[in-house]
Design a protein around this motif. Structure first.
Motif, PDB file in Angstrom:
ATOM      1  N   HIS A 161       0.829  -1.121  -0.005  1.00 26.27           N
ATOM      2  CA  HIS A 161      -0.043   0.078  -0.001  1.00 26.27           C
ATOM      3  C   HIS A 161       0.955   1.086  -0.056  1.00 26.27           C
ATOM      4  CE1 HIS A 161      -2.729   3.155   1.477  1.00 26.27           C
ATOM      5  NE2 HIS A 161      -3.756   2.100   1.305  1.00 26.27           N
ATOM      6  N   PRO A 162       0.469   2.267  -0.612  1.00 27.35           N
ATOM      7  CA  PRO A 162       1.341   3.814  -0.718  1.00 27.35           C
ATOM      8  C   PRO A 162       1.842   4.053   0.824  1.00 27.35           C
ATOM      9  CG  PRO A 162      -0.436   3.918  -2.140  1.00 27.35           C
ATOM     10  CD  PRO A 162      -0.760   2.625  -1.397  1.00 27.35           C
ATOM     11  N   LEU A 163       1.008   3.698   1.825  1.00 28.13           N
ATOM     12  CA  LEU A 163       1.197   4.125   3.190  1.00 28.13           C
ATOM     13  C   LEU A 163       2.003   3.128   4.039  1.00 28.13           C
ATOM     14  CD1 LEU A 163      -1.973   6.040   3.897  1.00 28.13           C
ATOM     15  CD2 LEU A 163       0.241   7.128   3.259  1.00 28.13           C
TER      16      LEU A 163
ATOM     17  N   THR B  38      -7.491  -2.159  -1.949  1.00 29.11           N
ATOM     18  CA  THR B  38      -7.075  -0.900  -1.299  1.00 29.11           C
ATOM     19  C   THR B  38      -8.462  -0.032  -1.523  1.00 29.11           C
ATOM     20  OG1 THR B  38      -4.937  -1.130  -2.325  1.00 29.11           O
ATOM     21  CG2 THR B  38      -5.841   1.016  -2.011  1.00 29.11           C
TER      22      THR B  38
ATOM     23  N   SER C 167      -8.475   3.212   0.140  1.00 25.99           N
ATOM     24  CA  SER C 167      -7.943   4.427  -0.272  1.00 25.99           C
ATOM     25  C   SER C 167      -6.474   4.486  -0.116  1.00 25.99           C
ATOM     26  CB  SER C 167      -8.717   5.345   0.797  1.00 25.99           C
ATOM     27  OG  SER C 167      -8.376   6.828   0.535  1.00 25.99           O
ATOM     28  N   THR C 168      -6.013   5.767  -0.743  1.00 29.33           N
ATOM     29  CA  THR C 168      -4.568   5.905  -0.575  1.00 29.33           C
ATOM     30  C   THR C 168      -4.411   7.258   0.060  1.00 29.33           C
ATOM     31  OG1 THR C 168      -4.393   6.894  -2.666  1.00 29.33           O
ATOM     32  CG2 THR C 168      -3.864   4.556  -2.568  1.00 29.33           C
ATOM     33  N   ASN C 169      -5.487   7.954   0.490  1.00 25.81           N
ATOM     34  CA  ASN C 169      -5.357   9.208   1.307  1.00 25.81           C
ATOM     35  C   ASN C 169      -5.365   9.029   2.773  1.00 25.81           C
ATOM     36  OD1 ASN C 169      -5.826  11.660   2.387  1.00 25.81           O
ATOM     37  ND2 ASN C 169      -7.645  12.310   1.347  1.00 25.81           N
TER      38      ASN C 169
ATOM     39  N   MET D 199      -8.157   2.223   4.948  1.00 31.16           N
ATOM     40  CA  MET D 199      -7.149   2.266   4.014  1.00 31.16           C
ATOM     41  C   MET D 199      -7.379   0.916   3.219  1.00 31.16           C
ATOM     42  SD  MET D 199      -5.152   4.732   4.007  1.00 31.16           S
ATOM     43  CE  MET D 199      -6.450   5.696   4.379  1.00 31.16           C
ATOM     44  N   ALA D 200      -7.882  -0.092   3.644  1.00 32.42           N
ATOM     45  CA  ALA D 200      -7.747  -1.516   2.895  1.00 32.42           C
ATOM     46  C   ALA D 200      -8.604  -2.577   3.818  1.00 32.42           C
ATOM     47  CB  ALA D 200      -6.379  -1.896   2.785  1.00 32.42           C
TER      48      ALA D 200
END
Length: 339
Positions: free
Chosen positions: A199-201, A214, A216-218, A224-225
């Motif tokens: 995940h981007p985070l 996924t 959200s990536t915010n 988030m997941a």
């Protein structure tokens, strides 16, 4: 399913007068709705900024309504609709067939409403009415599930209730610009073998059989997941970030989410260990019982919290209790694997 841990599926029973006559006004949340005669608030739960309310009366279907602040970061009604639908599918054990699905404006507010069916659930044939509408200050999801033999009796009242949702203080709005829509599920990565979910985070390790969606990536979106291991095993990954975010706040959020999912819950044990990212993570293991169609169902639960980069991460894991501790161990391992 997005916000799976906070959005409950409707009870699958129904028999009563279906006239719509009860006005529910929630000035604090910012909405008003008309419900079938005699419906009252059964329970209310608040978790991570979202208010989840069940309405009903004896012998009637439960209507579940969630008031979600706009700042939680959900993109649109399609995303909210999918989140609520996946919650019902998790309960019924498989994908539902769409009977009808429309986007429209409800009193000038964007909305989506659909009817779906599941023919081979543990409850027999079941219909589900699901909707989402974006008001001035909140997004609202609505759901009710009804057995086949009671569908004709309740279909009109359930849909009419959804179409009455409006901003607090407004009159019931008109339905305008109605167009057919397609159900578009969030992209899922199915992992047949053990793998790493990036995940981007954050990143974490998934045991064999687990898959990741996924949401959200915010980092401000909270949810988030969703991690799944069919049938019925889930881990929801949350993030609190920015001003006011804290370890204590996340611990309270996951504890609230867990208690809303497992009634009669018992905390079996807690432990603090070091995760793969070097941060301490607080792990809790729960067990509770719920009633489903006269049968007692035992559920295991796992929560975990830790700091990672921009986020205070939170994990809420749910699994049917089975012989042995494999699934509990897998959920604990997922939390500890964050890197």
């Amino acid at each position: 399913m997005k916000y799976y841990t906070f959005l409950a599926c409707a009870t699958l029973i129904a028999f009563a007068d279906t006239s719509v006559a009860t006005t529910i006004e929630d000035a604090a949340a910012g909405y008003t709705i008309e419900l079938p005669d005699g419906f009252t608030e059964m329970d209310r739960r608040n978790a991570a900024g979202t208010t989840v309310i069940n309405f009903g009366k004896d012998g009637a279907p439960v209507i579940t309504l969630s008031a979600i602040p706009l700042e939680t970061g959900f993109d649109d009604n399609a995303e909210l609709f999918e989140m609520q639908t996946e919650t019902i599918e998790e309960t019924l054990g498989g994908t539902m067939t769409v009977l009808e699905l429309h986007d429209f404006e409800l009193g000038g507010m964007p909305a989506r409403w659909g009817w779906m069916e599941k023919t081979d659930s543990d409850y027999g044939k079941v219909y589900a009415g699901v909707g989402a509408v974006e008001l001035d200050d909140i997004q609202v999801t609505f759901s009710a599930a009804i057995r086949d033999e009671l569908h004709a009796e309740w279909q009109g009242a359930i849909e009419t209730s959804f179409l009455s949702i409006r901003n607090h203080g407004d009159e019931i709005g008109e339905v305008q610009n109605r167009v057919a829509a397609n159900r578009s599920k969030a992209e899922e990565v199915v992992l047949a073998e053990a793998s790493t979910y990036d995940h981007p985070l954050f990143s974490l390790d998934l045991p064999k059989g687990w898959e990741a969606t996924t949401n959200s990536t915010n980092p401000k979106a909270i949810n988030m997941a969703l991690l799944k291991r069919p049938p019925g095993n889930t881990v929801t990954v949350l993030c609190l970030s920015g001003f006011g975010a804290s370890k204590k706040g996340m611990e309270e959020a996951v504890a609230s989410g867990m208690s809303s999912n497992i009634p009669n819950i018992d905390l079996l044990r807690q432990d603090t260990v070091k995760a793969a990212n070097g941060k301490k993570t607080k792990l809790s293991i729960y067990q509770g019982k719920t009633e489903s169609q006269g049968t007692t169902v035992v559920l295991n639960g796992v929560t975990g919290t830790l700091k990672h980069k921009k986020c205070h991460l939170g994990f809420i894991g749910l699994s049917p209790a089975v012989a042995g501790n494999q699934l509990v161990d897998e959920m604990l391992g997922i939390v500890k694997s964050v890197h």
